[in-house]
Scaffold this motif. Structure first.
Motif, PDB file in Angstrom:
ATOM      1  N   ARG A 107       1.638   4.349  -3.007  1.00 46.98           N
ATOM      2  CA  ARG A 107       1.428   5.785  -2.783  1.00 46.98           C
ATOM      3  C   ARG A 107       2.705   6.590  -2.892  1.00 46.98           C
ATOM      4  NH1 ARG A 107      -3.415   7.126   0.328  1.00 46.98           N
ATOM      5  NH2 ARG A 107      -2.404   9.134   0.316  1.00 46.98           N
ATOM      6  N   ASN A 108       3.820   5.904  -2.758  1.00 46.18           N
ATOM      7  CA  ASN A 108       5.076   6.652  -2.662  1.00 46.18           C
ATOM      8  C   ASN A 108       5.492   7.258  -4.006  1.00 46.18           C
ATOM      9  OD1 ASN A 108       7.188   7.776  -1.413  1.00 46.18           O
ATOM     10  ND2 ASN A 108       8.275   5.876  -0.920  1.00 46.18           N
ATOM     11  N   LYS A 127       0.827  -1.201   0.000  1.00 43.23           N
ATOM     12  CA  LYS A 127       0.000   0.000   0.000  1.00 43.23           C
ATOM     13  C   LYS A 127       0.873   1.268   0.000  1.00 43.23           C
ATOM     14  CE  LYS A 127      -4.199   1.829   1.126  1.00 43.23           C
ATOM     15  NZ  LYS A 127      -5.512   1.463   0.624  1.00 43.23           N
ATOM     16  N   LEU A 128       1.934   1.213   0.786  1.00 50.60           N
ATOM     17  CA  LEU A 128       2.821   2.365   0.889  1.00 50.60           C
ATOM     18  C   LEU A 128       3.598   2.579  -0.405  1.00 50.60           C
ATOM     19  CD1 LEU A 128       4.258   1.952   4.497  1.00 50.60           C
ATOM     20  CD2 LEU A 128       2.535   3.572   3.718  1.00 50.60           C
ATOM     21  N   THR A 129       3.999   1.490  -1.028  1.00 54.92           N
ATOM     22  CA  THR A 129       4.755   1.594  -2.264  1.00 54.92           C
ATOM     23  C   THR A 129       3.889   2.207  -3.356  1.00 54.92           C
ATOM     24  OG1 THR A 129       5.731  -0.487  -1.562  1.00 54.92           O
ATOM     25  CG2 THR A 129       6.355   0.311  -3.738  1.00 54.92           C
TER      26      THR A 129
END
Lengths: 85, 190
Positions: A84-85, A80-82
């Motif tokens: 958005r990054n 999920k973080l990847t």
């Protein structure tokens, strides 16, 4: 004269707001004569203060070191973080 | 498209981040929410929010504390949300505890007039917490959440009532029932 039930309400409310002078007097008059309500008050006040104390003094007490984020959950979050990054 | 985030000193590696801080954040969230799914959700929200605001973060070593600060606010939000939705569906309050303890005249019922109960302050710290958690989990949801917000998250009654759109006296009633139930449950749990 307050009933024991009314006393228990005031005892609890005294932790959340300022009681009126009249309520305080009635409360103390009842407590002076009633062992059961005095015991109740002591427990309720202790419940509140000890919980707050533990949170500040010994937050570790509340946490279980065996509790871990599962590797599936870690993967999910990292993905999920990847995104958005 | 979101505006590009300002990168901190070193590039953030989400995998490394989650690996490094995931467990301790999850431990805290779980200790407050007692539900794995909710705890995971809150941890994820924390990382997402941290990433979004990574530009605000400067200190190197204090990363864990910074994340923990965000997490704590997320936990409060989560309890609030669940308290609010609990109000909408109006989940059962359970039996009114005061009807169990007091008779119609508001006097203690005979079975609670015994004096062989151990007072709560005789519980050791560790035991106090263990028993509190056990008893909290048995509380009607609204009462448990009201107690958590008030005592664990240290919100004022005004904050709770404003946030939930209920009167202060409704909050007092919820707290009164929660505390009475907890004390009653904890007294009989060793």
């Amino acid at each position: 004269m307050l009933s024991c039930k009314e006393v228990s309400e005031l005892v609890s409310e005294s932790l959340d707001r300022r009681l009126t002078l009249r309520q305080k007097l009635n409360l103390w008059m009842h407590l002076a004569m009633c062992k059961l309500c005095t015991r109740f008050r002591k427990d309720i006040v202790y419940l509140d203060s000890q919980t707050r104390t533990l949170i500040h003094e010994a937050p570790g007490v509340m946490m279980d070191p065996k509790v871990e984020l599962s590797s599936e959950a870690k993967t999910r979050i990292a993905r999920k973080l990847t995104e958005r990054n | 498209m979101e505006a590009p985030v300002e990168k901190p000193h070193r590039a953030l590696d989400p995998n490394e981040w989650v690996e490094l801080h995931g467990d301790s954040l999850f431990q805290y969230a779980y200790s407050r929410l007692r539900n794995s799914d909710s705890a995971e959700e809150v941890v994820q929200e924390t990382f997402v929010s941290a990433l979004k605001h990574a530009g605000q973060f400067r200190g190197k070593g204090a990363e864990g504390a910074w994340l923990m600060g965000i997490l704590k606010r997320k936990v409060v939000d989560h309890i609030r949300k669940s308290l609010r939705s609990g109000l909408q569906v109006d989940t059962s309050e359970g039996t009114d505890i005061t009807e169990i303890l007091y008779d119609e005249a508001g006097m203690w019922r005979p079975e609670y007039r015994r004096d062989d109960f151990r007072p709560l302050d005789s519980l050791e710290k560790e035991e106090f917490w263990r028993v509190l958690e056990k008893c909290l989990s048995g509380l009607p949801l609204r009462q448990a959440n009201a107690f958590k917000l008030r005592t664990l998250e240290e919100q004022s009654t005004e904050e709770i009532s404003k946030d939930l759109g209920i009167t202060a006296s409704t909050v007092w009633v919820l707290l009164h029932r929660a505390r009475t139930r907890l004390a009653n449950c904890m007294r009989s749990h060793w």
